[in-house]
Design a protein around this motif. Structure first.
Motif, mmCIF file in Angstrom:
data_model
loop_
_atom_site.group_PDB
_atom_site.id
_atom_site.type_symbol
_atom_site.label_atom_id
_atom_site.label_comp_id
_atom_site.label_asym_id
_atom_site.label_seq_id
_atom_site.Cartn_x
_atom_site.Cartn_y
_atom_site.Cartn_z
ATOM 1 N N LYS A 187 -43.525 8.051 92.352
ATOM 2 C CA LYS A 187 -42.336 7.366 92.860
ATOM 3 C C LYS A 187 -41.095 7.796 92.085
ATOM 4 O O LYS A 187 -40.011 7.980 92.675
ATOM 5 N N HIS A 188 -41.221 7.979 90.764
ATOM 6 C CA HIS A 188 -40.084 8.450 89.961
ATOM 7 C C HIS A 188 -39.613 9.816 90.461
ATOM 8 O O HIS A 188 -38.404 10.062 90.573
ATOM 9 N N ILE A 189 -40.549 10.702 90.723
ATOM 10 C CA ILE A 189 -40.190 12.050 91.171
ATOM 11 C C ILE A 189 -39.418 11.987 92.488
ATOM 12 O O ILE A 189 -38.364 12.621 92.654
ATOM 13 N N ILE A 198 -36.100 17.440 85.569
ATOM 14 C CA ILE A 198 -36.085 17.454 87.034
ATOM 15 C C ILE A 198 -34.761 17.959 87.594
ATOM 16 O O ILE A 198 -34.616 18.197 88.782
ATOM 17 N N THR A 199 -33.751 18.116 86.721
ATOM 18 C CA THR A 199 -32.450 18.579 87.187
ATOM 19 C C THR A 199 -32.462 20.068 87.537
ATOM 20 O O THR A 199 -31.531 20.563 88.156
ATOM 21 N N ASP A 227 -37.930 9.595 83.107
ATOM 22 C CA ASP A 227 -36.972 8.533 82.804
ATOM 23 C C ASP A 227 -35.667 9.102 82.277
ATOM 24 O O ASP A 227 -34.584 8.589 82.568
ATOM 25 N N SER A 228 -35.769 10.155 81.470
ATOM 26 C CA SER A 228 -34.563 10.763 80.894
ATOM 27 C C SER A 228 -33.867 11.697 81.876
ATOM 28 O O SER A 228 -32.682 12.001 81.729
ATOM 29 N N LEU A 233 -47.879 9.999 80.048
ATOM 30 C CA LEU A 233 -46.825 9.290 79.306
ATOM 31 C C LEU A 233 -45.657 10.213 78.999
ATOM 32 O O LEU A 233 -44.489 9.813 79.097
ATOM 33 N N LEU A 234 -45.953 11.440 78.621
ATOM 34 C CA LEU A 234 -44.882 12.403 78.343
ATOM 35 C C LEU A 234 -44.097 12.718 79.612
ATOM 36 O O LEU A 234 -42.861 12.797 79.589
#
Length: 449
Positions: A417-419, A292-293, A287-288, A280-281
């Motif tokens: 998928k988010h990654i 990952i930047t 999401d934010s 969840l974290l």
């Protein structure tokens, strides 16, 4: 009034002549009186008549002279002033030009207004005080449907069938108070409708603005589903932990073999809780986009070697043949090595878990055009066709009991998928029930984050 020219040219000479005659008569009368003669009555009356005639002469001549003077001035000024017909033509031409300019500007303003209304994403309907439709834009036709395309000049109730909207129109017409309502689902859409009555000095009537809130409604449903899923996922291990702790406290602690078994179960569910919280974290951070930047040049072959080291022990435990086929000289990409490693490791871990013992899991990496393609293939249990479209949803499980038994949280594929998407890539899946699955990751080469 007599002009100065008349006084100088006619009246003054006449008065001088009259004074001269009177002077001559006076001299003669004086001589006669000195000689003892009687005053001449006839001469007096003659002078009086001459004076009267002179006055009439002056008035008539002055009137004629004034008329002559006016005509002379008109003749002098006539070349300088336009003729009545020319003046009227100029006035008509000027009025026609002004009217044409007004019509052209009105047409331009109308075209501009219609362009603005047509480009609006929100629907707009205008009605007159009798609730007849006077204006409809394209967005309103798409959102409401019905007969709005042919609604111009018709009563609103003949063109739409949304009961809450018609009731709100009637209410706002009576009260004059702006009102906002929600209606749906209408053709699969949820609408927010704002109604505002126009002042009487603007012709009265009403403007209706229609906003599509389908996405917001869907996000709200997802939020509620997410909260319900999290609550459910937390409740199951917590209930198990609480139950075994109570059992141990009630006497099972003295039975060492049973106690160790119960403690092992408590540990397994505690790990499941920890995994859920960590997932969840991670999902929140993804999401934010905060972590990952931090990107850097990334070598795919080195990253896949680390994945192989992590997965090798699990594959050996189940007797799988784990194969990594990585093409040589793959180009360097920009990315977050930790996150991409986790994404691929998640796919490999799932392939190992959901493949029967002594199966095969193959990971292949190659270049296709301007993309790096990573393929994870297994010959496991496969995924039903009806579930393929939902496996990337949060908390979605094809087999909930089996997934939970294996310690899954239902968030792994969603995180993966988010990654990939945050790296500018995409994920595809193909599967046949009972024959295995193939997950394919596409990562752009030289993509700047």
């Amino acid at each position: 009034m007599l002009s100065g020219l008349f006084v100088r040219r006619l009246l003054v000479p006449y008065l001088l002549l009259l004074v001269l005659i009177l002077a001559v008569v006076a001299v003669f009368e004086g001589v006669r009186l000195e000689n003892g003669e009687q005053p001449g009555t006839g001469i007096f009356w003659l002078l009086l008549i001459c004076a009267g005639i002179g006055v009439v002469y002056v008035m008539v001549l002055g009137h004629l002279y004034s008329r002559w003077e006016a005509r002379h001035a008109a003749e002098v000024l006539r070349p300088l002033s336009p003729t009545p017909s020319a003046n009227l033509n100029d006035l008509l031409r000027s009025s026609a030009a002004s009217f044409n300019q007004f019509v052209a500007q009105a047409g331009k303003d109308k075209a501009q207004l219609l362009t603005i209304l047509s480009s609006m994403s929100d629907g707009l309907i205008a009605i007159d005080p009798q609730q007849r439709v006077t204006l409809v834009n394209h967005a309103a036709e798409e959102l409401v449907g019905g007969e709005l395309r042919q609604a111009q000049g018709k009563p609103l109730y003949e063109s739409i069938s949304i009961a809450p909207m018609l009731a709100a129109v009637h209410e706002v017409m009576l009260t004059g108070q702006q009102k906002t309502i929600q209606a749906g689902a209408i053709g699969g859409r949820y609408l927010e409708i704002t109604l505002c009555r126009l002042p009487s000095d603007r012709g009265g009537g009403m403007v209706i603005v229609i906003h599509d809130i389908t996405e917001s409604h869907r996000y709200e449903d997802l939020r509620k589903e997410f909260v319900a899923n999290v609550s459910h996922e937390l409740r199951t291990p917590l209930t198990m932990i609480k139950g075994f702790v109570e059992t141990l406290r009630d006497g099972a602690l003295d039975d060492r073999p049973r106690a160790l078994n119960y403690l092992s179960t408590v540990e397994r569910h505690s790990d499941q809780l920890a995994n859920l919280v960590n997932d969840l974290l991670d999902l929140s951070r993804l999401d934010s986009g905060a972590d990952i930047t931090a990107t850097a040049p990334l070598h795919i072959d080195a990253m896949l070697r680390r994945v192989e080291e992590i997965a090798r022990q699990a594959a050996i435990k189940k007797g799988h043949n784990l194969v990594f086929d990585v093409a040589e000289n793959l180009p360097v990409i920009l990315g977050n090595a930790d996150y991409l490693q986790r994404a691929v490791a998640n796919l490999v871990d799932n392939a190992i878990k959901y493949t029967r013992d002594s199966g095969e899991v193959k990971v292949k990496a190659s270049q296709a055009g301007n993309q790096i393609v990573i393929e994870v293939r297994d010959n496991g249990i496969g995924i039903p066709a009806e579930d393929l479209g939902r496996i990337f949803e949060r908390f979605y499980r094809v087999d909930r009991s089996r997934s939970r038994e294996m310690g899954g949280t239902g968030l792994g594929l969603s995180i993966m998928k988010h990654i990939v998407q945050n790296h500018g890539g995409s994920v595809d899946v193909a599967s046949t029930l009972g024959s295995g699955s193939v997950f394919t990751v596409y990562l752009p080469i030289g993509k700047k984050m």
